[in-house]
Scaffold this motif. Structure first.
Motif, short mmCIF file in Angstrom:
data_model
loop_
_atom_site.label_atom_id
_atom_site.label_comp_id
_atom_site.label_asym_id
_atom_site.label_seq_id
_atom_site.Cartn_x
_atom_site.Cartn_y
_atom_site.Cartn_z
N LEU A 110 -31.80 8.78 2.36
CA LEU A 110 -31.36 8.33 1.04
C LEU A 110 -31.34 6.80 0.93
O LEU A 110 -31.65 6.24 -0.14
N SER A 111 -30.96 6.14 2.02
CA SER A 111 -30.85 4.68 1.98
C SER A 111 -31.23 4.09 3.34
O SER A 111 -30.35 3.79 4.15
N PRO A 112 -32.51 3.95 3.62
CA PRO A 112 -32.95 3.44 4.92
C PRO A 112 -32.40 2.05 5.26
O PRO A 112 -32.19 1.73 6.43
N THR A 113 -32.14 1.26 4.24
CA THR A 113 -31.64 -0.09 4.49
C THR A 113 -30.21 -0.09 5.01
O THR A 113 -29.88 -0.76 6.00
N LEU A 114 -29.35 0.70 4.37
CA LEU A 114 -27.95 0.75 4.77
C LEU A 114 -27.74 1.59 6.02
O LEU A 114 -26.84 1.31 6.82
N ALA A 115 -28.53 2.64 6.18
CA ALA A 115 -28.38 3.55 7.32
C ALA A 115 -29.59 3.44 8.23
O ALA A 115 -30.35 4.40 8.41
N ALA A 116 -29.77 2.26 8.81
CA ALA A 116 -30.94 2.05 9.66
C ALA A 116 -30.83 2.83 10.96
O ALA A 116 -31.84 3.25 11.53
N ARG A 117 -29.60 3.04 11.47
CA ARG A 117 -29.40 3.74 12.73
C ARG A 117 -28.44 4.91 12.52
O ARG A 117 -27.53 4.84 11.69
N THR A 118 -28.64 5.96 13.30
CA THR A 118 -27.76 7.12 13.18
C THR A 118 -26.58 7.06 14.13
O THR A 118 -25.60 7.78 13.93
N THR A 119 -26.63 6.20 15.14
CA THR A 119 -25.56 6.15 16.16
C THR A 119 -24.18 5.92 15.55
O THR A 119 -23.22 6.62 15.93
N PRO A 120 -23.99 4.97 14.63
CA PRO A 120 -22.65 4.80 14.05
C PRO A 120 -22.13 6.06 13.37
O PRO A 120 -20.93 6.36 13.42
N PHE A 121 -23.02 6.82 12.74
CA PHE A 121 -22.59 8.04 12.07
C PHE A 121 -22.15 9.09 13.09
O PHE A 121 -21.21 9.85 12.85
N VAL A 122 -22.83 9.13 14.23
CA VAL A 122 -22.43 10.07 15.29
C VAL A 122 -21.04 9.73 15.80
O VAL A 122 -20.18 10.61 15.96
N VAL A 123 -20.79 8.46 16.06
CA VAL A 123 -19.48 8.03 16.57
C VAL A 123 -18.39 8.32 15.54
O VAL A 123 -17.31 8.81 15.88
N VAL A 124 -18.68 8.04 14.27
CA VAL A 124 -17.71 8.33 13.21
C VAL A 124 -17.48 9.84 13.09
O VAL A 124 -16.35 10.29 12.91
N GLY A 125 -18.54 10.63 13.23
CA GLY A 125 -18.38 12.08 13.17
C GLY A 125 -17.49 12.61 14.27
O GLY A 125 -16.69 13.53 14.05
N MET A 126 -17.57 12.04 15.46
CA MET A 126 -16.72 12.46 16.58
C MET A 126 -15.24 12.25 16.25
O MET A 126 -14.41 13.14 16.43
N ALA A 127 -14.91 11.06 15.75
CA ALA A 127 -13.52 10.76 15.43
C ALA A 127 -13.04 11.53 14.21
O ALA A 127 -11.89 11.99 14.16
N ALA A 128 -13.91 11.69 13.21
CA ALA A 128 -13.53 12.39 11.99
C ALA A 128 -13.25 13.87 12.27
O ALA A 128 -12.32 14.45 11.69
N MET A 129 -14.03 14.50 13.13
CA MET A 129 -13.78 15.90 13.49
C MET A 129 -12.41 16.04 14.15
O MET A 129 -11.65 16.96 13.86
N PHE A 130 -12.09 15.11 15.03
CA PHE A 130 -10.79 15.13 15.70
C PHE A 130 -9.66 14.92 14.70
O PHE A 130 -8.64 15.62 14.74
N ALA A 131 -9.85 13.95 13.80
CA ALA A 131 -8.82 13.65 12.81
C ALA A 131 -8.57 14.85 11.89
O ALA A 131 -7.43 15.17 11.56
N GLY A 132 -9.64 15.51 11.45
CA GLY A 132 -9.48 16.64 10.55
C GLY A 132 -8.91 17.87 11.22
O GLY A 132 -8.09 18.57 10.64
N ALA A 133 -9.33 18.14 12.45
CA ALA A 133 -8.90 19.36 13.13
C ALA A 133 -7.52 19.22 13.76
O ALA A 133 -6.68 20.11 13.66
N VAL A 134 -7.26 18.09 14.42
CA VAL A 134 -6.00 17.90 15.15
C VAL A 134 -4.98 17.18 14.29
O VAL A 134 -3.77 17.31 14.50
N ARG A 135 -5.43 16.40 13.32
CA ARG A 135 -4.59 15.60 12.44
C ARG A 135 -3.85 14.51 13.23
O ARG A 135 -2.69 14.22 12.99
N ALA A 136 -4.61 13.91 14.17
CA ALA A 136 -4.08 12.79 14.94
C ALA A 136 -5.13 11.68 14.91
O ALA A 136 -5.86 11.46 15.88
#
Length: 368
Positions: free
Chosen positions: A289-315
């Motif tokens: 959708l936006s190659p300029t803003l999302a040039a790399r996928t690594t930051p999204f992977v790292v954010v996904g790891m923390a977001a899954m924990f935050a949503g499931a564990v609520r910590a």
């Protein structure tokens, strides 16, 4: 065959020798700290250790952190009783041992201390904070002397500079992962209820699940265990995007079924692996959708790891610090905050209980 036998033995050990060693063990530690149940005896430690090795080594999709937390808490509680410490000191010591267990499992000392305050105790206590920090640091010094101090996952080209305009993409990633965290919690609980309705013994059920795990190990060995290979592959961006939905569903189902085997094993690492897959999928979509803003996928992977924990564990603080220490990406603090906030917002809005709270309530209902 070996996977089935390993799960059978692990389940038999738990049922006959230490029933409290079943599953993650974190809900039990929380119940002890809340004064709802007594702490486990020292006999839990060898059952948790050997049973966890058999279950995870046999191929079940379980993590190492739950056993580490419960063993650390039990060892600390036993030391407190041997020293004839008072109830308040024993409670602080137990919490500190639990934090040290988590810190050692992920090579993340700060996360171990924060986990005690945010998740196990639920409030800031100076005595407990001091004990948890001291225990986590001590445990990490010993661990790093034996194994080295490298982070669990390698992130290339760190640090990363993220533009302010890209924060909306991480917010949207958190919203999507928040929905998946609710799905994760509900899948775990539904699978446990369905497993209980199967009219076979606990050991036989574990053996059947172990056979399934052994088959997966034989066909695709990287999909078994806690999922570290999946997480690292998502960080590296080596997974084909067309395979992500199937891989996510497979790990979700396999992890839930593995937890229903009632063997020792945790949820943290499998949860983080699912978050990495979800983050990679969001990163791929954002790049289209936006190659300029999302040039790399690594930051999204790292954010996904923390977001899954935050949503499931609520910590969220524990998740953010844990993922930062595991990946050595302090430059992603703002994206991590955005994604974790969005994931928690979704889970709260849907009325979903944190996974460990739900498991604790479920265990209390079974005892009645």
């Amino acid at each position: 065959m070996l996977g089935s036998l390993s799960a059978f033995i692990a389940s038999w050990m738990v049922r006959r020798l230490a029933p409290l060693a079943s599953g993650s063990g974190i809900p039990h530690v929380e119940a002890v700290l809340a004064g709802l149940t007594p702490s486990a005896s020292v006999g839990l430690i060898p059952v948790k250790f050997i049973g966890g090795l058999l279950a995870i080594g046999g191929g079940l999709a379980l993590g190492r952190e739950g056993p580490s937390v419960q063993m650390g808490a039990t060892a600390a509680s036993t030391i407190g009783r041997l020293l004839r410490l008072g109830p308040v000191d024993c409670r602080s010591l137990l919490a500190a041992g639990a934090g040290a267990g988590l810190a050692t499992a992920f090579n993340a000392p700060a996360a171990g201390a924060i986990f005690v305050l945010e998740e196990l105790v639920g409030r800031f206590e100076a005595r407990t904070a001091c004990s948890a920090l001291g225990a986590s640091v001590s445990a990490i010094l010993v661990s790093r002397a034996l194994q080295g101090g490298h982070p669990d996952f390698v992130v290339a080209d760190s640090p990363m500079v993220i533009s302010v305009s890209a924060q909306l993409l991480f917010l949207l990633t958190g919203l999507a992962v928040g929905l998946l965290s609710v799905l994760y919690n509900r899948t775990i609980l539904v699978t446990l209820r369905l497993a209980e309705r199967i009219n076979v013994g606990v050991e036989i059920r574990a053996a059947i699940i172990g056979a399934f795990g052994g088959l997966i190990v034989w066909l695709t060995p990287h999909l078994a265990g806690g999922g570290d290979w999946i997480t690292q592959s998502a960080i590296d961006g080596t997974l084909v995007w067309t395979a992500l939905p199937m891989l996510y569903v497979l790990r979700l189902v396999f992890g839930s079924v593995s937890y229903a085997a009632a063997t020792p094993g945790g949820l943290f690492a499998p949860m983080v692996a699912l978050g990495a897959l979800a983050g990679l999928g969001c990163g791929d979509l954002a790049h289209v959708l936006s190659p300029t803003l999302a040039a790399r996928t690594t930051p999204f992977v790292v954010v996904g790891m923390a977001a899954m924990f935050a949503g499931a564990v609520r910590a969220p603080l524990t998740g953010i610090i844990l993922v930062t220490e595991m990946t050595n990406t302090p430059s992603l603090l703002l994206p991590l905050l955005s994604g974790s906030f969005a994931a928690m917002f979704v889970a709260d809005a849907m009325g979903e209980a944190p996974i460990y709270q739900a498991l604790r309530v479920r265990a209390a209902g079974e005892k009645r």
